[in-house]
Design an enzyme around this catalytic site. Structure first.
Site, PDB file in Angstrom:
ATOM      1  N   ASP A  37      60.050 -13.809   8.763  1.00 18.43           N
ATOM      2  CA  ASP A  37      60.176 -12.317   8.544  1.00 18.43           C
ATOM      3  C   ASP A  37      60.333 -12.457   6.631  1.00 18.43           C
ATOM      4  OD1 ASP A  37      58.842 -10.028   9.199  1.00 18.43           O
ATOM      5  OD2 ASP A  37      59.785 -10.093  10.636  1.00 18.43           O
ATOM      6  N   ASP A  63      53.076  -5.126  12.433  1.00 18.99           N
ATOM      7  CA  ASP A  63      53.328  -5.109  13.623  1.00 18.99           C
ATOM      8  C   ASP A  63      52.324  -4.406  14.736  1.00 18.99           C
ATOM      9  OD1 ASP A  63      54.962  -6.403  12.536  1.00 18.99           O
ATOM     10  OD2 ASP A  63      56.550  -5.170  12.919  1.00 18.99           O
TER      11      ASP A  63
END
Length: 533
Positions: A146, A200
């Site tokens: 990430d 997201d």
């Protein structure tokens, strides 16, 4: 072979659609903990998930990875080795890996290329080699990296450090990049096996459809070994209807997106399981040719109230030439509304909590209605003639609407219009043209328009056929959609057989085109169209 040919060949070799670990020849399939469990994941959940993947037939359908997302890690020991959370993973990660492997599945972990993960756990910055060696010694098969708490290093460099560390272990570990990748970047195929192209995903229609739209802007760089990733599946989490989940899954499959389940597979409905395991739809996603399907045609709904989506596109686009009112707006200074001349609906921010990603959409005008979403304040705007901004007054917070500067408009679908804090950049400045009632971006002169509702997506398959998705993205109505042979690379005279992949039945043979039965709002028909020789 001449010098020019040699240079071209070398360029092709250097820019291959793969990371040299032999993985990801088709998009990865598996499960990830984040969408449903977030930080409430533990070893019991992981073990039960592995069992359910096998028992439900998901593993047999191709879902092979059991991936822990954020919050599995807690600290580092004196030697710098990453340690799992002793409360949620008391048996340790190696024991969990062994259990997953015993079920003939593969195991994945999550880390971050920054100092900390997005949830504040230890990141891998400065520990890339240490972490890669640790993961390999544990038998890890997959790493998602990430992009939180960064140090300013360019994504291509920081991801490459971990790529090289993983390669040096000698263990094939699928490498999934998450964040920091622009739609225009060409480097991801040489660094990762997949790379996120979007924010997201959220478990709702607007988030899902916008993610696949952004993902559609970079189809050419995907292929065997490396895939565009519009984020994990929300199928089965409850925020959309079963029909919308079928649409979600169909679009991810034709786009060759990773199929990473994000629901609790121990508690799936029959409809969820049927959606996730349709073999004919999955075969499109896993087709060995590896060509990402894309949007090839759009059309307008017969219902003017069907559209709620707003995009930015060329002011001379075919859409506006045929229906100019899709790009015409009226500002009412009395109530602060901006209304579409196409259908009379009001520009609105789609959620009241502007700390989250918010989109500008069209909805029924309900300004001043205490029972409306956000009491109607999400439909009130102020125009500033000095700095040419259009600002929302929702919740007393000044928000601007704009489209992402990281995108180029080169396909049917321009960038989405979003709500963000004002910074008075060109991409947030708009020019009202009173003569033709258009709203034009100062950034590139393009127009704010109402999105067309009917779409055809298509992609080539290994056997010479075309996978096709007919999508009604409108908010109301049910109507047929036509796919023209010329839009999918066939001649008009070509005879072709059409098969319905969700119904798993042949429809018949056609020339020139195929027109579907009525397709409901937010629904699809998915086809395989095969030339008849």
């Amino acid at each position: 072979m001449n010098i020019i040919s040699c240079v071209y060949l070398l360029l092709l070799i250097e820019y291959s659609h793969q990371l040299n670990n032999g993985l990801g020849r088709t998009p990865q399939m598996g499960w990830n903990s984040w969408n449903h469990f977030h930080c409430s994941v533990n070893e019991t959940v992981a073990r039960q998930t592995a069992d359910a993947l096998v028992q439900t037939g998901l593993a047999a359908a191709g879902y092979q990875y059991v991936n822990l997302d954020d919050c599995w890690q807690m600290s580092r020991d004196a030697q710098g080795t990453i340690q799992s959370d002793p409360k949620t993973f008391p048996s340790g990660i190696p024991a969990l890996v062994d259990y997953v492997h015993s079920r003939k599945l593969k195991f994945g972990l999550y880390s971050d290329r920054g100092y900390k993960t997005c949830a504040g756990r230890p990141g891998s910055l400065g520990y890339e080699t240490k972490d890669a060696n640790t993961y390999a010694s544990w038998g890890v098969d997959y790493l998602k990296l990430d992009s939180c708490y960064l140090n300013g290093t360019a994504p291509e460099i920081s991801y490459s450090i971990m790529r090289d560390a993983l390669n040096a272990t000698g263990r094939p570990i699928f490498f999934s990049l998450c964040g920091g990748v622009s739609l225009r970047d060409l480097w991801p195929p040489s660094v990762g096996n997949s790379w996120r192209t979007t924010d997201d995903i959220q478990d709702n229609w607007n988030s899902m459809i916008r993610n696949i739209n952004f993902n559609n802007e970079c189809t050419e760089r995907a292929g065997p070994g490396g895939w565009n990733d519009p984020d994990m599946l929300e199928v089965g989490n409850g925020g959309m209807t079963d029909a919308e989940y079928v649409t979600h899954f169909s679009l991810w499959c034709i786009a060759k997106a990773p199929l990473i389940i994000g629901c609790d597979v121990t508690k799936m409905s029959a409809a969820t399981l049927a959606t996730l395991t349709n073999p004919e739809v999955i075969s499109v996603n896993q087709d060995p040719l590896g060509i990402q399907g894309k949007k090839v045609a759009v059309a307008s709904s017969s219902s003017i109230n069907a559209s709620s989506e707003v995009i930015v596109d060329s002011c001379s686009s075919t859409t506006l030439m045929k229906q100019p009112k899709r790009g015409q707006w009226v500002y009412n200074s009395q109530d602060g509304s901006i209304r579409s001349l196409f259908n009379g609906r009001c520009l609105s921010i789609d959620r009241c909590n502007t700390r989250e990603a918010a989109y500008v959409v069209l909805s029924e005008c309900r300004i001043g209605d205490p029972q409306a979403q956000c009491q109607g304040k999400n439909q009130q705007w102020a125009t500033n003639a000095t700095d040419q901004t259009i600002i929302s007054q929702m919740n007393g917070k000044w928000q601007n609407f704009f489209y992402s500067t990281s995108l180029d408009v080169y396909n049917f679908d321009g960038p989405s219009v979003e709500a963000f804090t004002c910074n008075k950049q060109d991409n947030q400045m708009w020019i009202w043209n009173t003569s033709d009632k258009t709203v034009r971006s100062k950034h590139n002169g393009e127009c704010l328009i109402v999105q067309q509702e009917l779409e055809v997506w298509a992609g080539s398959l290994f056997d010479g056929s075309q996978a096709v998705v007919l999508l009604n993205r409108g908010d109301s109505g049910s109507e047929p959609i036509t796919v023209q042979w010329t839009d999918i690379g066939f001649s008009r005279e070509q005879s072709a057989s059409v098969r319905d992949l969700w119904a798993r039945k042949d429809i018949g043979s056609f020339t020139q085109n195929y027109t579907s039965p009525n397709i409901n709002s937010h629904a699809v028909m998915m086809l395989k169209i095969t030339p008849i020789k």
